[in-house]
Design a protein around this motif. Structure first.
Motif, short mmCIF file in Angstrom:
data_model
loop_
_atom_site.label_atom_id
_atom_site.label_comp_id
_atom_site.label_asym_id
_atom_site.label_seq_id
_atom_site.Cartn_x
_atom_site.Cartn_y
_atom_site.Cartn_z
N GLY A 1 16.92 4.22 -11.25
CA GLY A 1 15.97 3.62 -10.31
C GLY A 1 16.20 2.11 -10.24
O GLY A 1 16.55 1.49 -11.25
N GLU A 2 15.97 1.54 -9.06
CA GLU A 2 16.29 0.11 -8.87
C GLU A 2 15.38 -0.82 -9.68
O GLU A 2 14.17 -0.67 -9.69
N LEU A 3 16.04 -1.77 -10.32
CA LEU A 3 15.35 -2.80 -11.09
C LEU A 3 15.41 -4.12 -10.34
O LEU A 3 14.48 -4.90 -10.31
N PHE B 1 6.15 1.89 -12.33
CA PHE B 1 7.40 1.79 -11.54
C PHE B 1 7.09 1.52 -10.08
O PHE B 1 7.67 0.64 -9.45
N ARG B 2 6.25 2.33 -9.50
CA ARG B 2 5.86 2.13 -8.10
C ARG B 2 4.35 2.00 -8.04
O ARG B 2 3.63 2.99 -8.06
N SER B 3 3.88 0.77 -8.04
CA SER B 3 2.45 0.56 -8.00
C SER B 3 2.10 -0.20 -6.73
O SER B 3 2.99 -0.60 -5.97
N ARG B 4 0.82 -0.40 -6.49
CA ARG B 4 0.40 -1.05 -5.24
C ARG B 4 0.23 -2.55 -5.42
O ARG B 4 0.17 -3.28 -4.45
N ASN C 1 0.85 -1.18 0.00
CA ASN C 1 0.00 0.00 0.00
C ASN C 1 0.89 1.24 0.00
O ASN C 1 0.95 1.98 0.97
N GLU C 2 1.60 1.43 -1.10
CA GLU C 2 2.56 2.52 -1.22
C GLU C 2 1.89 3.85 -0.93
O GLU C 2 0.76 4.09 -1.38
N VAL C 3 2.59 4.69 -0.17
CA VAL C 3 1.99 5.98 0.18
C VAL C 3 1.84 6.85 -1.06
O VAL C 3 0.83 7.51 -1.25
P1 ATP Z 1 11.91 0.79 -3.44
O1 ATP Z 1 13.08 1.28 -2.63
O2 ATP Z 1 11.87 1.28 -4.85
O3 ATP Z 1 10.58 0.92 -2.73
P2 ATP Z 1 12.50 -1.74 -2.39
O4 ATP Z 1 13.95 -1.61 -2.12
O5 ATP Z 1 11.50 -1.63 -1.29
O6 ATP Z 1 12.09 -0.78 -3.59
P3 ATP Z 1 12.51 -4.56 -2.61
O7 ATP Z 1 11.72 -4.77 -1.38
O8 ATP Z 1 13.98 -4.82 -2.58
O9 ATP Z 1 12.25 -3.10 -3.16
O10 ATP Z 1 11.80 -5.35 -3.79
C1 ATP Z 1 12.52 -5.96 -4.85
C2 ATP Z 1 12.07 -5.45 -6.20
O11 ATP Z 1 10.65 -5.40 -6.28
C3 ATP Z 1 12.52 -4.03 -6.51
O12 ATP Z 1 13.82 -4.02 -7.04
C4 ATP Z 1 11.49 -3.59 -7.53
O13 ATP Z 1 11.88 -4.02 -8.84
C5 ATP Z 1 10.25 -4.33 -7.13
N1 ATP Z 1 9.31 -3.43 -6.42
C6 ATP Z 1 9.33 -3.10 -5.11
N2 ATP Z 1 8.33 -2.26 -4.80
C7 ATP Z 1 7.64 -2.05 -5.95
C8 ATP Z 1 6.47 -1.29 -6.31
N3 ATP Z 1 5.79 -0.60 -5.40
N4 ATP Z 1 6.06 -1.31 -7.59
C9 ATP Z 1 6.71 -2.03 -8.53
N5 ATP Z 1 7.81 -2.77 -8.26
C10 ATP Z 1 8.27 -2.79 -6.99
#
Ligand code: ATP
Length: 499
Positions: free
Chosen positions: A327-329, A248-251, A239-241
């Motif tokens: 951004g992290e993949l 990229f950042r979805s719920r 439940n992303e704020v």
């Molecule tokens: P971020 O810092 O971007 O929130 P995170 O470090 O919390 O990510 P991890 O918990 O390490 O992410 O999750 C591993 C992978 O899952 C991430 O590298 C990303 O590709 C994916 N991921 C994490 N959160 C999300 C999100 N809200 N939407 C889409 N992909 C996600």
């Protein structure tokens, strides 16, 4: 980004979820082409990591088995994993050590009147943490700072810029702390007819825990020996704020995770191995240029991992919205034996491994390559997007042929003179092995333009000469070059170019 989002909608890659009701923030639906692209990425990962994984560092086969665990598990799982806790409090995560702090318990240290530099976080009421922060500050300032020179404030009072130069309580690197965010990020639901505290359950926020839960089952039921891996692909929910930046950042999103179980003494070697394997894998599907960055946080930056001799390793992509940043993949992390130990402690069930030949019982250490399938799909879309004002579509999607949602198109030039029949036969043959479409409507130029936007690498056109010369024209998406190719050579052509 706006142009890409609009192309995704127009060509059936990705639509906003619940669109006819005004949408819902943080959720997306994949259309026919998006589904095909995401499935290709998923299948490629499964094939390369599970079905025929790379050879190990010693040149021998390694063993990885698959798993598909439930999205909803016993709520205690998330207590053990550390995901439940501090329910209504803003939390700060350390991206490196994975430690999670109550934001209102973290204080910050600086030197009065000095601007810039670094800020040092410590945990309120913990003398060790304060002493460690003082030590780091002294080292940075290069002298012993007196008590009355110190400036202390709450972490929640820091601006985003100040947070970016803050050193976390157990790291040496700056900028590893996230902004305070309301925890719990987990979606709640309940099981059974009566809704109470006891019936409360959570949608999993990561696929990893399902793997740890089944470590014992897999060891008992399969002929696996440490070192080995368990892989899982599936949905995760947070439940992303602030969901943002398209998918990229979805719920609701998908992850592709491996937990690699090994002996502590071999963890460093396996960590290096997985960093290398995972970097090469993203390159093999077309992310090769300056937009991809492999970043190892070395021992110097990371106190927590320094003692393990390993770091954490990020595979990052330069998305249009992170440009010029990345951004992290995917993250490759050495998790120690934290997860199995915690589940052993909370469940009171033995999760250690007995190494018969060595007569040794231990809780394995874990190297975790954790990739985003949804984010990976977005990276492929961004990488493929190529504006070209010269062509009819003004843009084409340059997907690597092996993961393109449509790998070839078969077109009769016109709908008569036997051309549709030849096209149908060729299409039927090719679709046995590849993702192939056929289309008879509109001018050939419009059909090519449509395929350019869909990212189809090759179009085969049957024309008036085909019946007599048994050849067709193949049009290459990226160069728009056309050449004549014999009908009976097309399968070999596809095998060579698509795989
Ligand atoms: P971020 O810092 O971007 O929130 P995170 O470090 O919390 O990510 P991890 O918990 O390490 O992410 O999750 C591993 C992978 O899952 C991430 O590298 C990303 O590709 C994916 N991921 C994490 N959160 C999300 C999100 N809200 N939407 C889409 N992909 C996600």
């Amino acid at each position: 980004m706006d142009e890409l989002v609009s192309l995704c909608k127009r060509r059936g890659f990705i639509y906003p979820a619940s669109e006819i009701y005004g949408g819902i923030n943080g959720f997306w639906d994949y259309g026919p082409l998006g589904t095909a692209l995401k499935n290709n990425l998923r299948d490629r990962w499964w094939r390369d990591m599970v079905k025929r994984p790379p050879l190990g560092p010693d040149g021998n086969e390694i063993s990885i088995v698959g798993l598909d665990s439930a999205i909803i598990q016993n709520a205690k799982v998330w207590e053990a994993s550390g995901h439940v806790g501090g329910f209504n409090d803003p939390m700060v995560d350390c991206r490196e050590t994975k430690a999670r702090y109550r934001a209102d318990h973290v204080l910050c240290l600086g030197v009065k009147g000095e601007s810039g530099g670094q800020i040092y976080a410590f945990i309120e009421g913990e003398d060790d943490s304060l002493a460690a922060a003082r030590k780091k500050l002294n080292k940075y300032i290069k002298r012993d700072v007196a008590d009355d020179e110190l400036d202390t404030c709450a972490l929640t009072d820091l601006s985003a810029d100040e947070l970016a130069i803050t050193v976390g309580p157990d790291t040496k690197a700056v900028g590893t702390l996230t902004e305070p965010r309301q925890f719990n990020l987990m979606f709640e639901s309940s099981t059974g007819a009566i809704k109470s505290e006891d019936s409360k359950v959570y949608l999993r926020p990561e696929t990893a825990q399902g793997i740890f839960l089944n470590f014992g089952n897999v060891v008992d039921t399969m002929r696996v020996k440490v070192p080995f891996g368990i892989a899982q692909i599936g949905k995760a929910f947070r439940n992303e704020v602030t969901p943002r930046n398209f998918i990229f950042r979805s719920r609701e999103f998908e992850q592709m995770e491996i937990e690699w179980f090994c002996h502590e003494d071999e963890a460093e070697q396996w960590f290096e191995f997985w960093c290398d394997v995972r970097s090469k894998w993203w390159q093999s599907i077309g992310l090769t240029g300056d937009n991809i960055l492999m970043r190892k946080h070395d021992d110097d930056e990371l106190a927590h991992y320094a003692k393990e001799g390993c770091g954490t390793f990020d595979i990052e992509y330069r998305f249009p919205f992170t440009f010029p940043g990345f951004g992290e993949l995917e993250g490759v992390a050495h998790r120690g034996n934290f997860d199995l130990s915690r589940h052993q402690e909370f469940s009171k069930k033995k999760l250690s491994y007995f190494d018969q030949p060595k007569n040794e019982r231990y809780i394995p250490h874990v190297i975790e390559p954790s990739a985003g399938l949804s984010r990976g799909t977005l990276a492929l879309l961004c990488e493929a997007y190529t504006p070209d004002p010269e062509r009819a579509s003004k843009v084409y999607m340059a997907f690597h042929p092996s993961i393109a949602p449509i790998q070839a198109a078969v077109f009769p030039l016109v709908g008569k003179d036997g051309m549709p029949e030849i096209a149908h036969k060729l299409w039927s043959e090719l679709r046995e092995r590849w993702d192939v479409v056929t289309d008879i409507k509109q001018s050939i130029g419009k059909r090519y333009a449509r395929m350019d936007e869909a990212g189809c690498p090759f179009c085969f056109t049957i024309d008036g000469d085909t019946a007599s010369d048994q050849a067709v024209t193949v049009r290459h998406r990226d160069t728009q070059a056309q050449e004549r190719i014999a009908l009976d050579k097309i399968s070999a052509f596809m095998a060579e170019h698509v795989g």
